[in-house]
Design an enzyme around this catalytic site. Structure first.
Site, PDB file in Angstrom:
ATOM      1  N   ALA A  72       0.810  -1.290  -0.100  1.00 44.14           N
ATOM      2  CA  ALA A  72      -0.078  -0.163  -0.009  1.00 44.14           C
ATOM      3  C   ALA A  72       0.922   1.400  -0.115  1.00 44.14           C
ATOM      4  O   ALA A  72       2.164   1.283   0.389  1.00 44.14           O
ATOM      5  CB  ALA A  72      -0.863   0.168   1.113  1.00 44.14           C
ATOM      6  N   ASP A  73       0.291   2.323  -0.566  1.00 42.22           N
ATOM      7  CA  ASP A  73       1.108   3.354  -0.187  1.00 42.22           C
ATOM      8  C   ASP A  73      -0.082   4.649  -0.155  1.00 42.22           C
ATOM      9  O   ASP A  73      -1.102   4.629  -0.809  1.00 42.22           O
ATOM     10  CB  ASP A  73       1.696   4.040  -1.678  1.00 42.22           C
ATOM     11  CG  ASP A  73       2.656   5.180  -1.521  1.00 42.22           C
ATOM     12  OD1 ASP A  73       3.624   5.187  -0.621  1.00 42.22           O
ATOM     13  OD2 ASP A  73       2.301   5.975  -2.003  1.00 42.22           O
ATOM     14  N   THR A  74       0.103   5.527   0.739  1.00 44.19           N
ATOM     15  CA  THR A  74      -0.781   6.685   1.111  1.00 44.19           C
ATOM     16  C   THR A  74      -0.104   8.049   0.767  1.00 44.19           C
ATOM     17  O   THR A  74       0.933   8.221   1.141  1.00 44.19           O
ATOM     18  CB  THR A  74      -1.105   6.518   2.607  1.00 44.19           C
ATOM     19  OG1 THR A  74      -1.745   5.251   2.715  1.00 44.19           O
ATOM     20  CG2 THR A  74      -2.192   7.474   3.209  1.00 44.19           C
ATOM     21  N   THR A 108      -5.214   6.239  -0.639  1.00 46.33           N
ATOM     22  CA  THR A 108      -4.352   5.025  -0.418  1.00 46.33           C
ATOM     23  C   THR A 108      -4.464   3.769  -1.718  1.00 46.33           C
ATOM     24  O   THR A 108      -5.604   3.530  -1.896  1.00 46.33           O
ATOM     25  CB  THR A 108      -4.983   4.387   0.794  1.00 46.33           C
ATOM     26  OG1 THR A 108      -4.622   5.389   1.896  1.00 46.33           O
ATOM     27  CG2 THR A 108      -3.881   3.070   1.161  1.00 46.33           C
ATOM     28  N   GLY A 109      -3.357   3.807  -2.254  1.00 48.79           N
ATOM     29  CA  GLY A 109      -3.574   2.820  -3.434  1.00 48.79           C
ATOM     30  C   GLY A 109      -2.909   1.356  -2.643  1.00 48.79           C
ATOM     31  O   GLY A 109      -2.152   1.343  -1.867  1.00 48.79           O
TER      32      GLY A 109
END
Length: 189
Positions: A72-74, A108-109
């Site tokens: 994840a990335d935010t 978020t991805g």
């Protein structure tokens, strides 16, 4: 109810993401791989979050074929600025000053790898801050260490208690992992 049939690997050192998976009653282990988090120019905030999540996931392709790997990335987006993690106290103060009294978006991805397949999605939450004084911002930076958080803040801590007036969307997305969407994605695998 989601019945966990494959081992889950969380590819994140974020204690908040780990707490969220535990709260979902998932068994998982943490495995880390360093990943360059740069991205090409011209992407929207949603595309950036997914691009980086997929970049992190690519590092695990083929390594855990009998598991589900979650990356994840935010990011925080305010006006035309993408706010990642602050580099230092001055950078954190600059970000929080911009967010003070304004509404921003948190993206978020998330990417899931299972076998040779990858499933990616994103979530977005609108967050409104009440105005903060310079003293309040400096207190937060000194006492609550914003350096590992996109936009320099964590909603689950002091800022969330005193500065967040309203959110529209997923609370857990702002923490770094949209658990509602994740649960549906895991159930679909």
């Amino acid at each position: 109810m989601y019945q966990q049939s494959l081992p889950i690997i969380l590819a994140s050192k974020s204690p908040r993401r780990q707490e969220l998976l535990k709260a979902m009653d998932l068994d998982f282990k943490v495995v880390l791989k360093e990943t360059d988090e740069s991205y090409p120019e011209g992407l929207s905030p949603a595309e950036i979050a997914v691009y980086i999540a997929e970049k992190k996931a690519d590092a695990f392709l083929g390594a855990y074929a009998q598991s589900i790997v979650i990356t994840a990335d935010t990011i925080v987006a305010f006006e035309d600025e993408i706010m990642g993690k602050p580099e230092n106290a001055a950078h954190a103060e600059d970000m929080l000053t911009k967010l003070s009294g304004n509404t921003h978006e948190v993206f978020t991805g998330v990417s899931l790898i299972y076998g040779e397949k990858m499933l990616s999605f994103y979530d977005v939450t609108e967050v409104s801050f009440r105005p903060l004084s310079t003293e309040q911002i400096r207190y937060y930076i000194q006492e609550h260490e914003p350096y590992d958080k996109a936009g320099s803040y964590g909603i689950q801590g002091w800022i969330g208690m005193v500065a967040v007036e309203k959110i529209i969307g997923s609370y857990t997305n702002v923490m770094g992992l949209p658990t509602e969407r994740l649960y549906r994605a895991l159930s679909a695998i």
